[in-house]
Scaffold this motif. Structure first.
Motif, mmCIF file in Angstrom:
data_model
loop_
_atom_site.group_PDB
_atom_site.id
_atom_site.type_symbol
_atom_site.label_atom_id
_atom_site.label_comp_id
_atom_site.label_asym_id
_atom_site.label_seq_id
_atom_site.Cartn_x
_atom_site.Cartn_y
_atom_site.Cartn_z
ATOM 1 N N ASP A 1 80.338 17.980 40.670
ATOM 2 C CA ASP A 1 79.760 19.044 41.497
ATOM 3 C C ASP A 1 79.865 20.436 40.873
ATOM 4 O O ASP A 1 79.476 21.425 41.496
ATOM 5 C CB ASP A 1 80.398 19.075 42.897
ATOM 6 C CG ASP A 1 80.191 17.774 43.658
ATOM 7 O OD1 ASP A 1 79.109 17.174 43.503
ATOM 8 O OD2 ASP A 1 81.106 17.353 44.387
ATOM 9 N N ILE A 2 80.401 20.531 39.662
ATOM 10 C CA ILE A 2 80.472 21.818 38.959
ATOM 11 C C ILE A 2 79.579 21.793 37.729
ATOM 12 O O ILE A 2 78.790 22.705 37.501
ATOM 13 C CB ILE A 2 81.926 22.163 38.567
ATOM 14 C CG1 ILE A 2 82.763 22.409 39.831
ATOM 15 C CG2 ILE A 2 81.968 23.392 37.658
ATOM 16 C CD1 ILE A 2 84.229 22.697 39.563
ATOM 17 N N GLY A 3 79.695 20.718 36.946
ATOM 18 C CA GLY A 3 78.836 20.578 35.778
ATOM 19 C C GLY A 3 79.625 20.471 34.491
ATOM 20 O O GLY A 3 80.857 20.356 34.491
ATOM 21 N N PRO A 4 78.923 20.519 33.358
ATOM 22 C CA PRO A 4 79.589 20.393 32.062
ATOM 23 C C PRO A 4 80.446 21.618 31.765
ATOM 24 O O PRO A 4 80.059 22.749 32.066
ATOM 25 C CB PRO A 4 78.428 20.262 31.073
ATOM 26 C CG PRO A 4 77.266 20.913 31.758
ATOM 27 C CD PRO A 4 77.459 20.658 33.222
ATOM 28 N N ALA A 5 81.610 21.373 31.192
ATOM 29 C CA ALA A 5 82.542 22.466 30.927
ATOM 30 C C ALA A 5 83.206 22.279 29.568
ATOM 31 O O ALA A 5 83.262 21.177 29.022
ATOM 32 C CB ALA A 5 83.603 22.540 32.024
ATOM 33 N N LEU B 1 89.110 23.944 43.720
ATOM 34 C CA LEU B 1 89.202 22.731 42.919
ATOM 35 C C LEU B 1 89.790 21.605 43.757
ATOM 36 O O LEU B 1 90.838 21.762 44.384
ATOM 37 C CB LEU B 1 90.079 22.973 41.687
ATOM 38 C CG LEU B 1 89.577 24.017 40.685
ATOM 39 C CD1 LEU B 1 90.588 24.200 39.565
ATOM 40 C CD2 LEU B 1 88.217 23.622 40.118
ATOM 41 N N THR B 2 89.117 20.481 43.753
ATOM 42 C CA THR B 2 89.596 19.326 44.494
ATOM 43 C C THR B 2 90.650 18.584 43.674
ATOM 44 O O THR B 2 90.859 18.863 42.485
ATOM 45 C CB THR B 2 88.440 18.365 44.802
ATOM 46 O OG1 THR B 2 87.942 17.834 43.556
ATOM 47 C CG2 THR B 2 87.314 19.084 45.535
ATOM 48 N N GLU B 3 91.285 17.614 44.300
ATOM 49 C CA GLU B 3 92.253 16.788 43.575
ATOM 50 C C GLU B 3 91.564 16.039 42.435
ATOM 51 O O GLU B 3 92.138 15.868 41.359
ATOM 52 C CB GLU B 3 92.923 15.794 44.526
ATOM 53 C CG GLU B 3 93.996 14.955 43.839
ATOM 54 C CD GLU B 3 94.738 14.051 44.809
ATOM 55 O OE1 GLU B 3 95.505 13.189 44.333
ATOM 56 O OE2 GLU B 3 94.555 14.199 46.037
ATOM 57 N N GLN B 4 90.321 15.630 42.657
ATOM 58 C CA GLN B 4 89.589 14.937 41.597
ATOM 59 C C GLN B 4 89.354 15.863 40.401
ATOM 60 O O GLN B 4 89.490 15.450 39.250
ATOM 61 C CB GLN B 4 88.248 14.414 42.115
ATOM 62 C CG GLN B 4 87.467 13.638 41.044
ATOM 63 C CD GLN B 4 86.178 13.044 41.577
ATOM 64 O OE1 GLN B 4 85.878 13.144 42.762
ATOM 65 N NE2 GLN B 4 85.406 12.418 40.702
ATOM 66 N N HIS B 5 88.998 17.118 40.675
ATOM 67 C CA HIS B 5 88.828 18.081 39.585
ATOM 68 C C HIS B 5 90.124 18.222 38.786
ATOM 69 O O HIS B 5 90.115 18.228 37.549
ATOM 70 C CB HIS B 5 88.445 19.458 40.142
ATOM 71 C CG HIS B 5 87.071 19.522 40.717
ATOM 72 N ND1 HIS B 5 86.773 20.265 41.841
ATOM 73 C CD2 HIS B 5 85.904 18.940 40.329
ATOM 74 C CE1 HIS B 5 85.484 20.145 42.114
ATOM 75 N NE2 HIS B 5 84.937 19.343 41.215
ATOM 76 N N ILE C 1 96.396 29.780 42.471
ATOM 77 C CA ILE C 1 97.083 28.942 41.493
ATOM 78 C C ILE C 1 97.747 27.782 42.219
ATOM 79 O O ILE C 1 98.528 27.982 43.151
ATOM 80 C CB ILE C 1 98.123 29.753 40.697
ATOM 81 C CG1 ILE C 1 97.432 30.893 39.941
ATOM 82 C CG2 ILE C 1 98.868 28.845 39.716
ATOM 83 C CD1 ILE C 1 98.384 31.785 39.161
ATOM 84 N N GLN C 2 97.409 26.571 41.789
ATOM 85 C CA GLN C 2 97.968 25.363 42.382
ATOM 86 C C GLN C 2 98.852 24.648 41.365
ATOM 87 O O GLN C 2 98.588 24.691 40.157
ATOM 88 C CB GLN C 2 96.840 24.423 42.832
ATOM 89 C CG GLN C 2 95.919 25.008 43.890
ATOM 90 C CD GLN C 2 94.732 24.104 44.165
ATOM 91 O OE1 GLN C 2 93.799 24.028 43.378
ATOM 92 N NE2 GLN C 2 94.764 23.411 45.297
#
Length: 226
Positions: free
Chosen positions: A54-58, A18-22, A4-5
């Motif tokens: 890099d993960i896709g549609p969500a 999860l990156t900062e962009q995510h 958890i971030q």
């Protein structure tokens, strides 16, 4: 392991890195109103779609209340034990390991501590409709889909998991006739035996079939039931 971030007043949890962009993408989505799905038994949850790099549609589900309380408090929850979004996220991970067809969980998020708003992020399943809609359009093929549903419900029952609001609107069918069970936010484990739990599933399911005048082929949700 779920990490958890804390990011811009949101707590975001995921087993995926999860990156900062995510997180920026998700926060932007959280702050926009979602849309309520159309169709028979489509539910009340407000959802949004997002393309995560890099993960896709969500799909992002914003937890909202139902009933009379919805008129006064649309999406704020009081924390008693665990956050609803975290509970559903972890249950989806567990169900996937058991072999139940559910959308792959990506992340959960909440803002606030004792009074909080919550979101769940799952993979978007392409080209789907609810089983309620599918049964009206494809009554013959529905029999095959129902056999798969019966197999998956047997797994839930064997593991004492009660999806308290399971109905044909909470089952999705894609173009390949694969089905996915959704909306486990109220699901819980129960000490009840198999027979009693089956009866609860059947009672809730058939009530929806009758109320919305859905095809009778939907009634047989367990292989050993008529």
């Amino acid at each position: 392991m779920t990490k958890i971030q804390f990011f811009q007043s949101y707590h975001v949890g995921s087993e995926i890195k999860l990156t900062e962009q995510h997180q920026l993408q998700l926060v932007s989505c959280f702050e926009k109103p979602g849309e309520n799905p159309d169709g028979i038994l489509s539910g009340r949850a407000a959802v949004s779609t997002i393309q995560l790099k890099d993960i896709g549609p969500a799909i992002v589900k914003n937890y909202t209340r139902g009933g009379v309380i919805r008129n006064f408090n649309r999406n704020t929850y009081l924390k008693f034990s665990r956050y609803r979004c975290q509970s559903e996220y972890e249950l989806l991970l567990f169900l996937d390991r058991l072999g139940v067809s559910v959308p792959q969980p990506i992340a959960f998020a909440y803002r606030g501590r004792f009074f909080y708003h919550a979101w769940l992020v799952t993979e978007e399943i392409q080209n789907v409709c609810t089983l309620a809609e599918f049964s009206k359009q494809n009554p013959d093929e529905t029999r095959t889909v129902m056999q798969d549903l019966a197999r998956q419900l047997d797994i839930l029952v064997e593991n004492h998991i009660h999806h308290v609001d399971l109905h044909p609107g909470n089952v999705l069918v894609d173009n390949e006739k694969n089905l996915f069970i959704i909306d486990f936010d109220k699901a819980r484990t129960t000490p009840q035996n198999r027979h009693k739990l089956q009866k609860k599933y059947i009672r809730r399911w058939r009530r929806a079939v009758l109320k919305y005048k859905l095809p009778a082929v939907l009634n047989n949700i367990f292989n050993n039931r008529k």
